[in-house]
Design an enzyme around this catalytic site. Structure first.
Site, PDB file in Angstrom:
ATOM      1  N   HIS A   1      -3.906 -15.023   9.540  1.00 10.71           N
ATOM      2  CA  HIS A   1      -3.214 -13.763   9.284  1.00 10.71           C
ATOM      3  C   HIS A   1      -4.023 -12.556   9.758  1.00 10.71           C
ATOM      4  CE1 HIS A   1      -0.088 -15.857   7.174  1.00 10.71           C
ATOM      5  NE2 HIS A   1      -0.939 -16.339   6.283  1.00 10.71           N
TER       6      HIS A   1
ATOM      7  N   PRO B   1       0.816  -1.201   0.000  1.00  6.94           N
ATOM      8  CA  PRO B   1       0.000   0.000   0.000  1.00  6.94           C
ATOM      9  C   PRO B   1       0.862   1.269   0.000  1.00  6.94           C
ATOM     10  CG  PRO B   1      -0.682  -1.523   1.723  1.00  6.94           C
ATOM     11  CD  PRO B   1       0.618  -1.999   1.206  1.00  6.94           C
ATOM     12  N   GLU B   2       0.724   2.038  -1.035  1.00  6.33           N
ATOM     13  CA  GLU B   2       1.312   3.368  -1.054  1.00  6.33           C
ATOM     14  C   GLU B   2       0.129   4.327  -0.979  1.00  6.33           C
ATOM     15  OE1 GLU B   2       4.345   3.800  -4.113  1.00  6.33           O
ATOM     16  OE2 GLU B   2       4.729   1.657  -4.062  1.00  6.33           O
TER      17      GLU B   2
ATOM     18  N   ARG C   1       2.744 -10.353   6.450  1.00  2.00           N
ATOM     19  CA  ARG C   1       4.142 -10.173   6.882  1.00  2.00           C
ATOM     20  C   ARG C   1       4.286  -9.445   8.212  1.00  2.00           C
ATOM     21  NH1 ARG C   1       6.503  -8.963   0.898  1.00  2.00           N
ATOM     22  NH2 ARG C   1       5.657 -10.875   0.044  1.00  2.00           N
TER      23      ARG C   1
END
Length: 294
Positions: free
Chosen positions: A113, A2-3, A132
């Site tokens: 997750h 995500p930017e 992550r």
DNA sequence: ACCTCGACCTGGGCGC
DNA sequence: TGCGCCCAGGTCGAGG
């Protein structure tokens, strides 16, 4: 990853669902994601509060809850989705051919997750999934938020009035680092990540490894004027960098086709037809055209 | 004070 | 089939 456009798209999606809903509790399955409080403090503080707004500064998503303010950094693989029990879970995930990242399609039941779940009193919830585990959550009072280290460390957001040619020039002139590294530095300008920096430098005709201080006035101006349209174009495509990326609605977007540099290593340059090259700058892979970028 | 680099993480892809 | 290795990269602390 995500930017700014991805975070903005998520923000717009959540904005349709969250404001007005009352938080009944927070389920913290991975406490290390909370940076400045522990799980009990977080849950106790937010329980009973209502979401009032969803904002964004750079890549930071801000959940306003009355007197409280929650910052969410999505890191590399963070996904923040609204879940309505009356809507069917899809529990389908797709892999981006571009980045290899796993993305959820639509709303999904919490899995291994899913690290944070904020339950609302009406049965809906806000689910945070992060493979992550690079994401970070911060809890502040509304008064503390603006003066928080996370926000104070940020340079101008490209969509704010603070974003000016002069500030960008100052940020680039003062450092001998590669221009790519400088543009990734959130204190110079916030919101850009690896993908959009490559896009901006390609559009500006500048090699990623050029010392930032070596840019001419024209080059600096090119960078300055390319950033907003490139980000805006991605937002218009639902802020999605990846063909399979889903926003908070679970809707599909597609901006991958409009990427001209990122992910095009070994393929022909869209401008000159030559082969796109790859090099490492500041430890980050960069794709560029040796003919068009100097 | 400025800068570089490794650590943090997981899972997909690839070579053997 | 499977194992081990490498890579993806946003952020930050350690060390130069």
């Amino acid at each position: 990853m995500p930017e700014l456009p991805e975070v903005e798209t998520i923000r717009r999606g959540l904005e349709k669902y969250l404001p007005g809903r009352k938080i009944s509790g927070a389920e913290i399955r991975l406490p290390k994601l909370l940076i400045n409080c522990n799980a009990d403090e977080f849950s106790d503080a937010v329980s009973g509060c209502s979401f009032t707004a969803v904002r964004r500064v750079g890549k930071i998503l801000i959940l306003d809850c009355g007197a409280l303010c929650i910052f969410v950094r999505l890191g590399m693989t963070g996904q923040l989705t609204f879940r309505n029990p009356e809507t069917e879970d899809s529990n389908k995930f797709s892999i981006s051919p571009l980045t290899g990242l796993q993305r959820a399609q639509g709303q999904f039941a919490p899995d291994k997750h899913t690290h944070i779940i904020m339950h609302n009193s009406d049965g809906t919830s806000l689910c945070y999934r992060d493979i992550r585990q690079f994401g970070r959550w911060y809890l502040y009072s509304a008064e503390e938020a603006a003066a928080s280290p996370e926000l104070k460390a940020l340079g101008p957001d490209p969509f704010s009035p603070d974003y000016t040619l002069e500030r960008l020039r100052t940020g680039l002139k003062k450092t001998r680092r590669a221009v790519k590294t400088a543009l990734l530095d959130q204190s110079v300008v916030c919101g850009l990540g690896n993908i959009y920096v490559d896009e901006v430098l390609f559009a500006s005709g500048i090699r990623p490894d050029r010392p930032a201080s070596s840019l001419s006035d024209d080059e600096t101006e090119a960078v300055f004027s390319n950033i907003v349209p490139i980000l805006q174009s991605s937002i218009d495509n639902r802020g999605t960098t990846f063909s399979d990326y889903r926003d908070a609605d679970g809707s599909k977007g597609d901006n991958a086709a409009s990427l001209k540099a990122y992910g095009r290593y070994g393929r022909p340059c869209t401008v000159c037809g030559g082969e796109m090259l790859r090099m490492s700058v500041g430890g980050r892979t960069s794709t560029w055209c040796p003919v068009c970028q100097h």
